[in-house]
Design a protein around this motif. Structure first.
Motif, short mmCIF file in Angstrom:
data_model
loop_
_atom_site.label_atom_id
_atom_site.label_comp_id
_atom_site.label_asym_id
_atom_site.label_seq_id
_atom_site.Cartn_x
_atom_site.Cartn_y
_atom_site.Cartn_z
N ASP A 198 0.77 9.74 -2.21
CA ASP A 198 -0.63 9.33 -2.22
C ASP A 198 -1.47 10.50 -2.77
N SER A 250 0.83 -1.20 0.00
CA SER A 250 0.00 0.00 0.00
C SER A 250 0.87 1.26 0.00
N ARG A 251 2.07 1.15 0.57
CA ARG A 251 3.01 2.29 0.57
C ARG A 251 4.15 1.93 -0.39
N TYR A 270 6.42 4.42 -1.82
CA TYR A 270 7.35 5.54 -1.96
C TYR A 270 6.91 6.50 -3.07
#
Length: 151
Positions: free
Chosen positions: A65, A59-60, A62
């Motif tokens: 978002d 989901s992360r 780098y």
């Protein structure tokens, strides 16, 4: 009298207008935010900062978002020059990053000569390369086809 403000913006003190330094297009009132007269491209930051990890697995990644960050690019509506870019939270209004006292600016410039383009010093990196090549040619007894031209 036109006063250079940024690489791509100037203020015409006679008309009190923001102008594009590339094409002269008038962007709007110099007593207001120059960005009001520019085209805005609201960019998804993932277009600029590609994910470094697999988006299906993590989901992360780098990559910014887009629900937290947008990139706003501001362009001259006449010549298309990119004038400014800023990172903001979605829905945040454009930053008012240049607010000048136009009356004070007029007083400062009333007896000055107009500067048409910014003053640039020598390109020291290019001069160093040229000097290095000249020294190399001298040391090795050849001039790389400059036929008698002195360096």
């Amino acid at each position: 009298m036109k006063v250079l403000i940024t690489e791509y913006l100037r203020i015409n003190l006679d008309t009190e207008k923001w102008e594009c330094r590339r094409c002269g297009h008038v962007h709007g009132d110099a007593r207001d935010n120059y960005k009001r007269g520019l085209l805005v491209y609201d960019r998804d930051p993932r277009e600029i900062h590609k994910p470094l990890l697999d988006t299906k697995m993590y989901s992360r990644t780098y990559s910014p978002d887009p629900t937290w960050c947008r990139i706003l690019e501001y362009y001259c509506s006449s010549c298309g020059t990119l004038v400014e870019a800023e990172y903001l939270p979605p829905g945040h209004p454009p930053l008012y990053d240049i607010e000048l006292d136009i009356d004070a600016l007029k007083l400062q410039w009333k007896d000055r000569e107009e500067v048409v383009e910014e003053v640039r010093g020598p390109d020291l990196a290019a001069e160093k390369v040229k000097h290095g090549r000249a020294l190399h040619a001298q040391a090795h007894g050849h001039d790389h086809g400059h036929h008698g031209h002195k360096h």
